[in-house]
Design a protein around this motif. Structure first.
Motif, mmCIF file in Angstrom:
data_model
loop_
_atom_site.group_PDB
_atom_site.id
_atom_site.type_symbol
_atom_site.label_atom_id
_atom_site.label_comp_id
_atom_site.label_asym_id
_atom_site.label_seq_id
_atom_site.Cartn_x
_atom_site.Cartn_y
_atom_site.Cartn_z
ATOM 1 N N UNK A 161 2.722 18.560 -39.361
ATOM 2 C CA UNK A 161 2.542 18.861 -40.783
ATOM 3 C C UNK A 161 1.153 18.442 -41.250
ATOM 4 N N UNK A 162 0.644 19.139 -42.269
ATOM 5 C CA UNK A 162 -0.628 18.742 -42.844
ATOM 6 C C UNK A 162 -0.405 17.951 -44.133
ATOM 7 N N UNK A 163 0.858 17.593 -44.396
ATOM 8 C CA UNK A 163 1.142 16.775 -45.567
ATOM 9 C C UNK A 163 1.169 15.304 -45.171
ATOM 10 N N UNK A 164 1.503 14.421 -46.087
ATOM 11 C CA UNK A 164 1.461 12.977 -45.826
ATOM 12 C C UNK A 164 2.383 12.551 -44.692
ATOM 13 N N UNK A 165 3.566 13.169 -44.594
ATOM 14 C CA UNK A 165 4.507 12.809 -43.535
ATOM 15 C C UNK A 165 3.892 13.077 -42.171
ATOM 16 N N UNK A 166 3.245 14.244 -42.050
ATOM 17 C CA UNK A 166 2.628 14.582 -40.771
ATOM 18 C C UNK A 166 1.478 13.662 -40.425
ATOM 19 N N UNK A 167 0.745 13.223 -41.434
ATOM 20 C CA UNK A 167 -0.371 12.323 -41.179
ATOM 21 C C UNK A 167 0.111 10.958 -40.711
ATOM 22 N N UNK A 168 1.338 10.578 -41.111
ATOM 23 C CA UNK A 168 1.897 9.310 -40.657
ATOM 24 C C UNK A 168 2.474 9.435 -39.251
ATOM 25 N N UNK A 169 3.134 10.563 -38.982
ATOM 26 C CA UNK A 169 3.890 10.692 -37.738
ATOM 27 C C UNK A 169 3.154 11.477 -36.652
ATOM 28 N N UNK A 196 -6.872 24.827 -41.151
ATOM 29 C CA UNK A 196 -5.845 24.142 -40.359
ATOM 30 C C UNK A 196 -4.486 24.746 -40.674
ATOM 31 N N UNK A 197 -3.788 25.229 -39.643
ATOM 32 C CA UNK A 197 -2.510 25.897 -39.833
ATOM 33 C C UNK A 197 -1.343 24.944 -40.013
ATOM 34 N N UNK A 204 -2.642 31.440 -39.790
ATOM 35 C CA UNK A 204 -3.914 31.739 -40.455
ATOM 36 C C UNK A 204 -4.264 33.207 -40.212
ATOM 37 N N UNK A 205 -4.421 33.947 -41.289
ATOM 38 C CA UNK A 205 -4.682 35.379 -41.192
ATOM 39 C C UNK A 205 -6.085 35.685 -41.711
ATOM 40 N N UNK A 206 -6.892 36.375 -40.893
ATOM 41 C CA UNK A 206 -8.235 36.780 -41.314
ATOM 42 C C UNK A 206 -8.222 38.240 -41.756
ATOM 43 N N UNK A 207 -8.985 38.540 -42.814
ATOM 44 C CA UNK A 207 -9.023 39.897 -43.354
ATOM 45 C C UNK A 207 -10.068 40.783 -42.697
ATOM 46 N N UNK A 224 1.694 29.995 -43.975
ATOM 47 C CA UNK A 224 2.495 28.769 -44.072
ATOM 48 C C UNK A 224 1.547 27.586 -44.113
ATOM 49 N N UNK A 225 1.873 26.589 -44.937
ATOM 50 C CA UNK A 225 1.137 25.327 -44.976
ATOM 51 C C UNK A 225 -0.371 25.497 -44.975
ATOM 52 N N UNK A 226 -1.144 24.475 -45.204
ATOM 53 C CA UNK A 226 -2.579 24.662 -45.087
ATOM 54 C C UNK A 226 -3.418 23.487 -45.546
#
Length: 259
Positions: A161-169, A196-197, A204-207, A224-226
């Protein structure tokens, strides 16, 4: 509780099977009844969305929505760099001499994020910005400055995860998550845009594959996420113009080269 549930739908989980199931639900019409509650929970500004909310037939369609033309004003001054996204500035500062910096109580090596020591060397003693996009944010990314693409490559195969939980674990999630890096040549040196996906999905989708970069131009989105990281080559006259934990909008000035 409701926010926690919705975060799972748009950031996924640490389990590949669960992530696959959530992705299937989120991208299908089964998630349509969740659209209005999602919008209400995160207080999404429906007035700036490209279409009325009933137009979107899945939670994913809402998450990847476009905005009405003119919803964001881009600072077009030639000596400024703007935020590439709507988000929260969760990190900003000078890159240390040893090419490492602190992000949410974790230290990350520039070499790991960029992939090689040679790639990282360009940004030694430069500046970095880290933008976190919550589920409420508009999830397209735009060029922060005029220039030309001189490198575009993907790295990483493990996602956390790129959120706080992921940064801890997670074990150095910014350097192990799937990410796409666009390096630009500009009038003030090189700028790297690191997208970062999310968890377990290369989202991550490029146009476009064009090498021309126009400040404020939309060139892709997250499904999803980012998180987006900017690395800016060292320049004696550059200075950041925003503070840590600031909520920023795409097109807003975040730094300038004093001429």
């Amino acid at each position: 509780m409701k926010k926690t549930l919705f975060k799972y739908f748009v950031e996924l989980t640490g389990n590949p099977v669960a992530s696959s199931l959530l992705k299937s639900v989120t991208t299908s019409r089964l998630s349509q009844p969740l659209i209005q509650p999602f919008s209400s929970t995160y207080r999404i500004n429906e007035a700036e969305m490209e279409h009325p909310i009933h137009h979107y037939n899945s939670l994913q369609a809402l998450f990847t929505r476009q905005l009405k033309e003119g919803s964001r004003q881009v600072d077009v001054a030639s000596n400024t760099i703007v935020s590439p996204v709507d988000g929260v500035l969760s990190g900003v500062g000078k890159i240390n001499a040893d090419q490492a910096f602190l992000i949410k109580n974790h230290q990350y090596r520039l070499n790991d994020i960029m992939g090689t020591e040679k790639k990282a060397a360009t940004y030694k003693d430069g500046y970095y910005y880290i933008f976190y996009l919550s589920p409420s944010h508009y999830h397209h990314f735009h060029y922060p400055i005029d220039g030309k693409i001189v490198g575009r490559y993907a790295l990483g195969g493990v996602s956390y995860p790129v959120n706080n939980l992921g940064l801890r674990l997670g074990q150095s999630p910014f350097s192990t998550n799937h990410r796409l890096i666009s390096e630009m040549s500009t009038a003030f040196g090189n700028v790297a845009i690191v997208k970062v996906g999310a968890l377990n999905v290369n989202s991550i989708q490029l146009n476009s594959s064009s090498k021309e970069c126009i400040k404020g131009q939309d060139f892709g989105y997250f499904s999803f996420g980012s998180t987006v990281i900017l690395f800016i080559e060292n320049h004696p006259n550059f200075t950041p113009t925003v503070s840590l934990d600031t909520e920023v909008r795409m097109g807003q000035t975040v730094g300038e080269w004093i001429q």
